[in-house]
Design a protein around this motif. Structure first.
Motif, PDB file in Angstrom:
ATOM      1  N   GLY A 150     -41.132 -16.308 -35.045  1.00 22.54           N
ATOM      2  CA  GLY A 150     -40.311 -16.389 -36.234  1.00 22.54           C
ATOM      3  C   GLY A 150     -38.975 -15.702 -36.106  1.00 22.54           C
ATOM      4  N   LYS A 151     -38.506 -15.539 -34.869  1.00 24.49           N
ATOM      5  CA  LYS A 151     -37.248 -14.827 -34.645  1.00 24.49           C
ATOM      6  C   LYS A 151     -36.142 -15.804 -34.224  1.00 24.49           C
ATOM      7  CE  LYS A 151     -38.944 -10.664 -35.283  1.00 24.49           C
ATOM      8  NZ  LYS A 151     -38.495  -9.797 -36.389  1.00 24.49           N
ATOM      9  N   GLU A 152     -34.929 -15.326 -34.320  1.00 23.35           N
ATOM     10  CA  GLU A 152     -33.758 -16.063 -33.873  1.00 23.35           C
ATOM     11  C   GLU A 152     -32.979 -15.169 -32.925  1.00 23.35           C
ATOM     12  OE1 GLU A 152     -29.763 -17.030 -36.153  1.00 23.35           O
ATOM     13  OE2 GLU A 152     -31.351 -18.401 -36.797  1.00 23.35           O
ATOM     14  N   SER A 153     -32.515 -15.722 -31.821  1.00 25.95           N
ATOM     15  CA  SER A 153     -31.758 -14.940 -30.853  1.00 25.95           C
ATOM     16  C   SER A 153     -30.402 -15.582 -30.624  1.00 25.95           C
ATOM     17  CB  SER A 153     -32.505 -14.848 -29.515  1.00 25.95           C
ATOM     18  OG  SER A 153     -31.715 -14.176 -28.550  1.00 25.95           O
ATOM     19  N   ALA A 154     -29.354 -14.782 -30.722  1.00 33.72           N
ATOM     20  CA  ALA A 154     -27.995 -15.261 -30.491  1.00 33.72           C
ATOM     21  C   ALA A 154     -27.499 -14.917 -29.094  1.00 33.72           C
ATOM     22  CB  ALA A 154     -27.044 -14.669 -31.531  1.00 33.72           C
ATOM     23  N   VAL A 155     -28.359 -14.326 -28.263  1.00 35.77           N
ATOM     24  CA  VAL A 155     -27.927 -13.959 -26.915  1.00 35.77           C
ATOM     25  C   VAL A 155     -27.644 -15.228 -26.122  1.00 35.77           C
ATOM     26  CG1 VAL A 155     -30.290 -13.867 -25.987  1.00 35.77           C
ATOM     27  CG2 VAL A 155     -28.468 -12.577 -24.880  1.00 35.77           C
ATOM     28  N   PRO A 156     -26.517 -15.306 -25.415  1.00 33.72           N
ATOM     29  CA  PRO A 156     -26.228 -16.484 -24.592  1.00 33.72           C
ATOM     30  C   PRO A 156     -27.180 -16.565 -23.399  1.00 33.72           C
ATOM     31  CG  PRO A 156     -24.206 -15.279 -25.112  1.00 33.72           C
ATOM     32  CD  PRO A 156     -25.356 -14.392 -25.491  1.00 33.72           C
ATOM     33  N   VAL A 157     -27.815 -17.714 -23.250  1.00 33.04           N
ATOM     34  CA  VAL A 157     -28.688 -17.974 -22.101  1.00 33.04           C
ATOM     35  C   VAL A 157     -28.323 -19.344 -21.552  1.00 33.04           C
ATOM     36  CG1 VAL A 157     -30.568 -16.571 -23.006  1.00 33.04           C
ATOM     37  CG2 VAL A 157     -30.531 -19.013 -23.491  1.00 33.04           C
ATOM     38  N   THR A 158     -28.704 -19.585 -20.312  1.00 34.59           N
ATOM     39  CA  THR A 158     -28.413 -20.856 -19.666  1.00 34.59           C
ATOM     40  C   THR A 158     -29.589 -21.274 -18.808  1.00 34.59           C
ATOM     41  OG1 THR A 158     -26.873 -22.004 -18.178  1.00 34.59           O
ATOM     42  CG2 THR A 158     -27.233 -19.659 -17.781  1.00 34.59           C
ATOM     43  N   SER A 159     -29.604 -22.532 -18.384  1.00 33.85           N
ATOM     44  CA  SER A 159     -30.798 -23.061 -17.712  1.00 33.85           C
ATOM     45  C   SER A 159     -31.044 -22.451 -16.338  1.00 33.85           C
ATOM     46  CB  SER A 159     -30.718 -24.588 -17.601  1.00 33.85           C
ATOM     47  OG  SER A 159     -29.517 -25.020 -17.002  1.00 33.85           O
ATOM     48  N   VAL A 160     -30.078 -21.730 -15.759  1.00 32.63           N
ATOM     49  CA  VAL A 160     -30.377 -21.017 -14.511  1.00 32.63           C
ATOM     50  C   VAL A 160     -31.299 -19.826 -14.774  1.00 32.63           C
ATOM     51  CG1 VAL A 160     -28.203 -21.693 -13.415  1.00 32.63           C
ATOM     52  CG2 VAL A 160     -28.326 -19.521 -14.652  1.00 32.63           C
ATOM     53  N   ASP A 161     -31.469 -19.462 -16.044  1.00 31.16           N
ATOM     54  CA  ASP A 161     -32.310 -18.307 -16.394  1.00 31.16           C
ATOM     55  C   ASP A 161     -33.802 -18.622 -16.369  1.00 31.16           C
ATOM     56  OD1 ASP A 161     -29.999 -16.810 -16.819  1.00 31.16           O
ATOM     57  OD2 ASP A 161     -29.950 -17.255 -18.962  1.00 31.16           O
ATOM     58  N   TYR A 162     -34.174 -19.889 -16.435  1.00 33.82           N
ATOM     59  CA  TYR A 162     -35.593 -20.220 -16.532  1.00 33.82           C
ATOM     60  C   TYR A 162     -36.366 -19.787 -15.279  1.00 33.82           C
ATOM     61  CZ  TYR A 162     -33.920 -23.311 -20.284  1.00 33.82           C
ATOM     62  OH  TYR A 162     -33.320 -23.823 -21.407  1.00 33.82           O
ATOM     63  N   PHE A 163     -35.770 -19.960 -14.103  1.00 34.39           N
ATOM     64  CA  PHE A 163     -36.454 -19.634 -12.847  1.00 34.39           C
ATOM     65  C   PHE A 163     -36.856 -18.160 -12.808  1.00 34.39           C
ATOM     66  CE2 PHE A 163     -36.908 -21.019  -8.277  1.00 34.39           C
ATOM     67  CZ  PHE A 163     -37.365 -19.809  -7.771  1.00 34.39           C
ATOM     68  N   PRO A 164     -35.911 -17.207 -12.900  1.00 30.92           N
ATOM     69  CA  PRO A 164     -36.323 -15.791 -12.840  1.00 30.92           C
ATOM     70  C   PRO A 164     -37.196 -15.377 -14.017  1.00 30.92           C
ATOM     71  CG  PRO A 164     -33.996 -15.969 -13.399  1.00 30.92           C
ATOM     72  CD  PRO A 164     -34.436 -17.343 -12.995  1.00 30.92           C
ATOM     73  N   THR A 165     -36.986 -15.981 -15.179  1.00 26.26           N
ATOM     74  CA  THR A 165     -37.793 -15.633 -16.347  1.00 26.26           C
ATOM     75  C   THR A 165     -39.254 -15.992 -16.123  1.00 26.26           C
ATOM     76  OG1 THR A 165     -35.926 -15.929 -17.864  1.00 26.26           O
ATOM     77  CG2 THR A 165     -38.131 -16.071 -18.807  1.00 26.26           C
ATOM     78  N   LEU A 166     -39.498 -17.221 -15.682  1.00 27.76           N
ATOM     79  CA  LEU A 166     -40.872 -17.673 -15.478  1.00 27.76           C
ATOM     80  C   LEU A 166     -41.503 -17.013 -14.263  1.00 27.76           C
ATOM     81  CD1 LEU A 166     -40.468 -21.473 -16.314  1.00 27.76           C
ATOM     82  CD2 LEU A 166     -41.309 -19.623 -17.786  1.00 27.76           C
ATOM     83  N   ALA A 167     -40.718 -16.810 -13.219  1.00 26.99           N
ATOM     84  CA  ALA A 167     -41.252 -16.165 -12.020  1.00 26.99           C
ATOM     85  C   ALA A 167     -41.732 -14.752 -12.331  1.00 26.99           C
ATOM     86  CB  ALA A 167     -40.190 -16.142 -10.922  1.00 26.99           C
ATOM     87  N   GLU A 168     -40.937 -13.988 -13.058  1.00 26.71           N
ATOM     88  CA  GLU A 168     -41.321 -12.610 -13.373  1.00 26.71           C
ATOM     89  C   GLU A 168     -42.447 -12.568 -14.388  1.00 26.71           C
ATOM     90  OE1 GLU A 168     -38.040  -9.897 -14.024  1.00 26.71           O
ATOM     91  OE2 GLU A 168     -36.753 -11.085 -12.707  1.00 26.71           O
TER      92      GLU A 168
END
Length: 504
Positions: free
Chosen positions: A340-358
């Protein structure tokens, strides 16, 4: 001495128990659902007042809805490459969709993709997860190579069926032994549900890659009729076929979400929903974007040519204004992320790899540069960092001219590579990118332009060159991409034929 030895022994036992508990902790399942050409403003949870997406809206209520999420590419293949590699498309060398568009007589000759497939030397997120005990499945649109050696089955996926066609009567590769009828999104969802059921007792990575809402526009008539009868939302095109396609997509998301809940996997499953680039308003060649069988619905109507609108954003798929690269992103992981949260932090699709890996407890591949960051650390709801720069490089002609861009905090600079002019915008006060501040704020312009130039050098970005065949009277003519003919010839030599529409 005995007290010291006993104390040391107890510490070793506690440490050993802690290690065992950590090792026994189940790895999270990962479900990644990607829409095709879905715009940032297309969903009701992002403010749309005509299209209906109740299942995706529910996902947003249960997870985190990102409001400053970006695709790394302005079209599909670059973004898909960024997800698989964790690298900017300019670094991978896939800067346009495969094989790309071409204007023979333009002012500049754009670079072509270094490879018309995901490079073999890339360690994909699927390969990394597989090395760490995951079973991986990929279903739907791939668009990272059309030959058998470039299939997802050779990129870390244990089970994969990719579509060579669109919407109805899909031919999946490899061929399926089970005959299924119905719309592509329904078949795709069935593959995903079967995969989840078969692998529910071990960690799995499921990637569902939809064709909805890509043109040509088509949907089941019962859904179209529903939106034809619906009232018009002022300021939005209200294309009933497009809205019906979103409903097809939404139903798939709902069915996958419900299956995860039904099997008791919800708490330890990361569910990501996003798009591969910004929304498409009109075809690049301004032609009709509705399938032949549905053209009568809008004969003589502008909606034969208009799919959607990205307002309040400027631009669309195929350029670097916000409408071309800003996308919906919803992430749900009940075990780790408060919903139920909203995040305004800028993210991009290159972030998915390290996010899921970790998240999966994997060591990152040391030999491969990763351009992204882990969006779960710190927790997404607590992030306030606005000092990270995000970059784009789209040096081709499409819905605009060759360009590069950088965003830093609220500031965004676009450099247009055909005449070297720049535009500067403050997204906090000017989300629609209407007021160019490059002349007013020359210091910020110099700062961001220098950063952009240095970044292009660091990733060895390929640049457009002056075109010796430039003809100002013919510059807008679309031609045949030089790689297309070679790709088709090679495919024929291999004993297969790819339908021309695969490349569109």
């Amino acid at each position: 001495m005995k007290i010291i030895l006993i104390s040391m022994l107890l510490l070793l036992i506690i440490w050993g128990c802690s290690e065992t508990a950590t090792q026994d902790k189940p790895k999270p399942n990962i479900v990644f659902i990607m829409a095709d050409d879905l715009g940032w403003a297309d969903l009701s949870c992002y403010g749309n007042r005509f299209n209906e997406s109740p299942n995706i809206d529910q996902l947003a209520l249960e997870g985190v809805r990102f409001t400053n999420s970006y695709a790394a590419g302005a079209v599909c293949s670059p973004t898909r490459a960024s997800i698989m590699s964790g690298q900017y498309p300019a670094r991978v060398g896939i800067i346009d969709f495969i094989p790309g568009l071409w204007r023979t007589y333009e002012k500049m000759t754009p670079p072509v993709n270094r490879t018309q497939y995901l490079p073999d030397e890339i360690t994909t997120i699927a390969e990394l997860l597989k090395e760490n005990g995951y079973t991986n499945g990929y279903f739907g649109k791939w668009h990272l190579g059309f030959l058998s050696e470039q299939h997802p089955l050779n990129q870390g996926f244990d089970v994969a069926r990719i579509a060579q066609g669109k919407f109805y009567d899909i031919a999946f590769e490899p061929e399926d032994t089970v005959e299924m009828t119905g719309r592509f999104s329904e078949k795709l969802t069935k593959y995903g549900i079967d995969f989840i059921e078969k692998n529910q007792n071990k960690p799995f990575f499921l990637f569902l890659s939809h064709y909805d809402v890509h043109i040509n526009l088509d949907a089941d008539q019962e859904f179209i009729d529903k939106y034809l009868k619906k009232g018009i939302a002022e300021g939005y095109p209200c294309n009933a076929i497009y809205a019906a396609m979103i409903e097809h997509l939404d139903r798939s998301v709902g069915q996958i979400s419900n299956k995860i809940k039904e099997l008791g996997l919800e708490d330890n499953t990361i569910l990501i929903f996003c798009s591969d680039n910004g929304g498409l308003n009109m075809r690049y060649d301004k032609g009709p974007l509705v399938v032949d069988s549905k053209k009568e619905l809008y004969r003589g109507d502008s909606l034969l040519y208009i799919a959607s609108s990205n307002l309040p954003l400027r631009g669309e798929k195929g350029n670097l204004y916000e409408g071309g690269i800003r996308i919906p992103l919803i992430v749900k992981w009940p075990q780790k992320i408060e919903g139920g949260k909203e995040s305004a932090v800028p993210v991009t699709s290159v972030d998915y790899f390290p996010t899921l890996a970790e998240a999966a407890g994997c060591d990152l591949p040391g030999e491969q540069i990763l351009d992204g960051v882990n969006i779960f650390s710190p927790p997404v709801s607590n992030q306030t960092n606005t000092d990270r720069a995000i970059y784009w490089h789209y040096p081709v002609y499409h819905h605009g001219v060759p360009a590069s861009a950088v965003r830093l905090g609220d500031w965004k600079l676009i450099e247009f590579l055909d005449d070297d002019h720049v535009e500067l915008y403050n997204l906090a006060s000017d989300l629609g990118e209407r007021e160019d501040l490059s002349k007013i704020n020359s210091e910020k312009t110099r700062e961001l332009r220098k950063m952009l130039n240095q970044w292009r050098g660091s990733v060895s970005a390929d640049m457009p060159l002056p075109n010796p065949a430039f003809d100002s009277l013919r510059r807008n003519e679309w031609g045949i991409h030089p790689h297309l003919f070679n790709m088709v010839k090679y495919k024929i030599r291999k004993g297969k034929w790819i339908e021309k529409r695969v490349f569109r």
